[in-house]
Design a protein around this motif. Sequence first.
Motif, PDB file in Angstrom:
ATOM      1  N   LEU A 195      30.124  -4.711 -20.278  1.00  0.00           N
ATOM      2  CA  LEU A 195      31.480  -5.039 -19.854  1.00  0.00           C
ATOM      3  C   LEU A 195      32.507  -4.308 -20.717  1.00  0.00           C
ATOM      4  O   LEU A 195      33.523  -3.811 -20.203  1.00  0.00           O
ATOM      5  CB  LEU A 195      31.700  -6.549 -19.925  1.00  0.00           C
ATOM      6  CG  LEU A 195      33.039  -7.072 -19.407  1.00  0.00           C
ATOM      7  CD1 LEU A 195      33.171  -6.793 -17.914  1.00  0.00           C
ATOM      8  CD2 LEU A 195      33.175  -8.564 -19.680  1.00  0.00           C
ATOM      9  N   ALA A 196      32.242  -4.235 -22.017  1.00  0.00           N
ATOM     10  CA  ALA A 196      33.188  -3.586 -22.927  1.00  0.00           C
ATOM     11  C   ALA A 196      33.306  -2.084 -22.651  1.00  0.00           C
ATOM     12  O   ALA A 196      34.340  -1.476 -22.949  1.00  0.00           O
ATOM     13  CB  ALA A 196      32.764  -3.826 -24.372  1.00  0.00           C
ATOM     14  N   ARG A 197      32.271  -1.489 -22.082  1.00  0.00           N
ATOM     15  CA  ARG A 197      32.261  -0.043 -21.832  1.00  0.00           C
ATOM     16  C   ARG A 197      32.614   0.300 -20.386  1.00  0.00           C
ATOM     17  O   ARG A 197      32.324   1.406 -19.921  1.00  0.00           O
ATOM     18  CB  ARG A 197      30.874   0.522 -22.167  1.00  0.00           C
ATOM     19  CG  ARG A 197      30.511   0.388 -23.646  1.00  0.00           C
ATOM     20  CD  ARG A 197      29.052   0.751 -23.876  1.00  0.00           C
ATOM     21  NE  ARG A 197      28.682   0.616 -25.285  1.00  0.00           N
ATOM     22  CZ  ARG A 197      27.421   0.687 -25.742  1.00  0.00           C
ATOM     23  NH1 ARG A 197      26.418   0.900 -24.875  1.00  0.00           N
ATOM     24  NH2 ARG A 197      27.179   0.551 -27.028  1.00  0.00           N
ATOM     25  N   ARG A 198      33.270  -0.608 -19.692  1.00  0.00           N
ATOM     26  CA  ARG A 198      33.541  -0.395 -18.271  1.00  0.00           C
ATOM     27  C   ARG A 198      34.559   0.701 -18.022  1.00  0.00           C
ATOM     28  O   ARG A 198      34.612   1.276 -16.936  1.00  0.00           O
ATOM     29  CB  ARG A 198      34.016  -1.695 -17.624  1.00  0.00           C
ATOM     30  CG  ARG A 198      35.369  -2.175 -18.128  1.00  0.00           C
ATOM     31  CD  ARG A 198      35.683  -3.566 -17.629  1.00  0.00           C
ATOM     32  NE  ARG A 198      36.985  -4.034 -18.113  1.00  0.00           N
ATOM     33  CZ  ARG A 198      37.199  -4.510 -19.325  1.00  0.00           C
ATOM     34  NH1 ARG A 198      36.199  -4.584 -20.182  1.00  0.00           N
ATOM     35  NH2 ARG A 198      38.398  -4.916 -19.686  1.00  0.00           N
ATOM     36  N   GLY A 199      35.417   1.015 -19.012  1.00  0.00           N
ATOM     37  CA  GLY A 199      36.442   2.018 -18.811  1.00  0.00           C
ATOM     38  C   GLY A 199      37.402   1.606 -17.712  1.00  0.00           C
ATOM     39  O   GLY A 199      37.908   0.485 -17.702  1.00  0.00           O
ATOM     40  N   SER A 200      37.628   2.505 -16.740  1.00  0.00           N
ATOM     41  CA  SER A 200      38.553   2.201 -15.637  1.00  0.00           C
ATOM     42  C   SER A 200      37.843   1.597 -14.432  1.00  0.00           C
ATOM     43  O   SER A 200      38.473   1.348 -13.406  1.00  0.00           O
ATOM     44  CB  SER A 200      39.280   3.486 -15.218  1.00  0.00           C
ATOM     45  OG  SER A 200      38.347   4.449 -14.758  1.00  0.00           O
ATOM     46  N   ARG A 201      36.566   1.371 -14.539  1.00  0.00           N
ATOM     47  CA  ARG A 201      35.816   0.824 -13.411  1.00  0.00           C
ATOM     48  C   ARG A 201      36.119  -0.656 -13.211  1.00  0.00           C
ATOM     49  O   ARG A 201      36.310  -1.399 -14.167  1.00  0.00           O
ATOM     50  CB  ARG A 201      34.304   1.019 -13.630  1.00  0.00           C
ATOM     51  CG  ARG A 201      33.858   2.472 -13.584  1.00  0.00           C
ATOM     52  CD  ARG A 201      32.359   2.592 -13.853  1.00  0.00           C
ATOM     53  NE  ARG A 201      31.915   3.972 -13.812  1.00  0.00           N
ATOM     54  CZ  ARG A 201      31.471   4.578 -12.718  1.00  0.00           C
ATOM     55  NH1 ARG A 201      31.388   3.906 -11.587  1.00  0.00           N
ATOM     56  NH2 ARG A 201      31.080   5.843 -12.760  1.00  0.00           N
ATOM     57  N   HIS A 202      36.138  -1.066 -11.954  1.00  0.00           N
ATOM     58  CA  HIS A 202      36.384  -2.456 -11.601  1.00  0.00           C
ATOM     59  C   HIS A 202      35.089  -3.252 -11.798  1.00  0.00           C
ATOM     60  O   HIS A 202      34.062  -2.933 -11.186  1.00  0.00           O
ATOM     61  CB  HIS A 202      36.836  -2.545 -10.145  1.00  0.00           C
ATOM     62  CG  HIS A 202      37.028  -3.941  -9.661  1.00  0.00           C
ATOM     63  ND1 HIS A 202      38.180  -4.665  -9.880  1.00  0.00           N
ATOM     64  CD2 HIS A 202      36.207  -4.760  -8.953  1.00  0.00           C
ATOM     65  CE1 HIS A 202      38.056  -5.858  -9.334  1.00  0.00           C
ATOM     66  NE2 HIS A 202      36.872  -5.944  -8.757  1.00  0.00           N
ATOM     67  N   PRO A 203      35.098  -4.296 -12.642  1.00  0.00           N
ATOM     68  CA  PRO A 203      33.867  -5.038 -12.895  1.00  0.00           C
ATOM     69  C   PRO A 203      33.494  -5.968 -11.748  1.00  0.00           C
ATOM     70  O   PRO A 203      34.328  -6.728 -11.247  1.00  0.00           O
ATOM     71  CB  PRO A 203      34.187  -5.838 -14.161  1.00  0.00           C
ATOM     72  CG  PRO A 203      35.673  -5.979 -14.163  1.00  0.00           C
ATOM     73  CD  PRO A 203      36.213  -4.758 -13.488  1.00  0.00           C
ATOM     74  N   VAL A 204      32.233  -5.881 -11.329  1.00  0.00           N
ATOM     75  CA  VAL A 204      31.680  -6.754 -10.299  1.00  0.00           C
ATOM     76  C   VAL A 204      30.438  -7.416 -10.889  1.00  0.00           C
ATOM     77  O   VAL A 204      29.496  -6.723 -11.286  1.00  0.00           O
ATOM     78  CB  VAL A 204      31.299  -5.972  -9.030  1.00  0.00           C
ATOM     79  CG1 VAL A 204      30.753  -6.922  -7.965  1.00  0.00           C
ATOM     80  CG2 VAL A 204      32.484  -5.180  -8.503  1.00  0.00           C
ATOM     81  N   VAL A 205      30.432  -8.722 -10.940  1.00  0.00           N
ATOM     82  CA  VAL A 205      29.319  -9.462 -11.531  1.00  0.00           C
ATOM     83  C   VAL A 205      28.449 -10.023 -10.426  1.00  0.00           C
ATOM     84  O   VAL A 205      28.941 -10.660  -9.486  1.00  0.00           O
ATOM     85  CB  VAL A 205      29.832 -10.599 -12.442  1.00  0.00           C
ATOM     86  CG1 VAL A 205      28.660 -11.414 -12.994  1.00  0.00           C
ATOM     87  CG2 VAL A 205      30.669 -10.032 -13.568  1.00  0.00           C
ATOM     88  N   LEU A 206      27.153  -9.790 -10.520  1.00  0.00           N
ATOM     89  CA  LEU A 206      26.185 -10.394  -9.627  1.00  0.00           C
ATOM     90  C   LEU A 206      25.492 -11.502 -10.408  1.00  0.00           C
ATOM     91  O   LEU A 206      24.694 -11.234 -11.317  1.00  0.00           O
ATOM     92  CB  LEU A 206      25.152  -9.363  -9.151  1.00  0.00           C
ATOM     93  CG  LEU A 206      25.501  -8.506  -7.927  1.00  0.00           C
ATOM     94  CD1 LEU A 206      26.826  -7.792  -8.112  1.00  0.00           C
ATOM     95  CD2 LEU A 206      24.385  -7.513  -7.630  1.00  0.00           C
ATOM     96  N   GLY A 207      25.833 -12.750 -10.096  1.00  0.00           N
ATOM     97  CA  GLY A 207      25.267 -13.853 -10.864  1.00  0.00           C
ATOM     98  C   GLY A 207      25.873 -15.179 -10.466  1.00  0.00           C
ATOM     99  O   GLY A 207      26.554 -15.295  -9.442  1.00  0.00           O
ATOM    100  N   ASP A 208      25.650 -16.187 -11.305  1.00  0.00           N
ATOM    101  CA  ASP A 208      26.077 -17.552 -10.993  1.00  0.00           C
ATOM    102  C   ASP A 208      27.340 -17.922 -11.766  1.00  0.00           C
ATOM    103  O   ASP A 208      28.016 -17.062 -12.348  1.00  0.00           O
ATOM    104  CB  ASP A 208      24.941 -18.536 -11.280  1.00  0.00           C
ATOM    105  CG  ASP A 208      24.459 -18.486 -12.735  1.00  0.00           C
ATOM    106  OD1 ASP A 208      25.160 -17.884 -13.582  1.00  0.00           O
ATOM    107  OD2 ASP A 208      23.392 -19.056 -13.026  1.00  0.00           O
ATOM    108  N   ASP A 209      27.650 -19.225 -11.762  1.00  0.00           N
ATOM    109  CA  ASP A 209      28.864 -19.701 -12.436  1.00  0.00           C
ATOM    110  C   ASP A 209      28.872 -19.354 -13.916  1.00  0.00           C
ATOM    111  O   ASP A 209      29.925 -19.032 -14.484  1.00  0.00           O
ATOM    112  CB  ASP A 209      28.985 -21.217 -12.274  1.00  0.00           C
ATOM    113  CG  ASP A 209      29.324 -21.623 -10.847  1.00  0.00           C
ATOM    114  OD1 ASP A 209      29.709 -20.753 -10.046  1.00  0.00           O
ATOM    115  OD2 ASP A 209      29.194 -22.826 -10.531  1.00  0.00           O
TER     116      ASP A 209
END
Length: 272
Positions: free
Chosen positions: A51-65
């Motif tokens: 997550l910290a290295r995402r840069g300008s990319r939009h983060p999308v999480v595949l997972g639960d609560d």
Amino acid sequence: MSDHDQLLVIVDPVARRSDGESVRIAKDVLSARAETKICLPDSPEEFTRALARRGSRHPVVLGDDRALLRTVTLLHRERELAEGALSLVPIGPPDALELAHALGVPRSTPAAARAVLDGAVRRLDLLVDDSDGVVLGDLLVPAGRALGAPTSSVWGTCRSLVRTLVRPAPTALAVRTHRLRVEADGVLLADVDTPVEGVSVRSVAGTAEVTVHPAHPSPEPDHQALARTLTVSGPDFRYRADGRVTGPVRRRTWTARAGAWGLTLPRDIGGL
């Protein structure tokens, strides 16, 4: 979402182990229409680094609560919640996705993945405590069953019947009470000399809706107030926030923050 946006798809390790087929479907839907970088962390530490290295990319999480809460917590502690938004494709058993669905994330994997691509960002409220923790949904002090929720089950009924047969029934239903001092924006709602059953809190229009539940039997109704800050203190207590139990603590303050974080949701939800 713009066609030029790039996605960082972080697959929570629990989701990968529990439902690999849903993970595959989500990746296929996202990759078909957007440039995606797939990260497969094997631990919370690797999740944090990705997550910290995402840069300008939009983060999308595949997972639960829990994966959603972990992501929001990390972005809050980096002071980057206000900078953008995140998306979630919920993967896991139904009881691990209650928060995601309550926020408006679609239940089906394909629909949730399409919402990432075609949806819009909705700014959502947040409760932040004085230990830098966050609450996305409901808060219950002290931790325990939801106030007023049914607790019976077939197995529980059988055990109750056995106990009744082997010893006399109590003359009154025992209700556990707690001695808490509850202050909303500095206004005293309850003090330790008047036991309460508990306190429930939820975000409403940028404020915290605080409900103090009096000990029963009591002629007093629930006491409600809207506040920006809530402080609860007293003997060691635990609290439940977003399904997780924290504590024991003797004092905790929560502050409501309006529109503190952004979540991509379908456009037909909440007037998007």
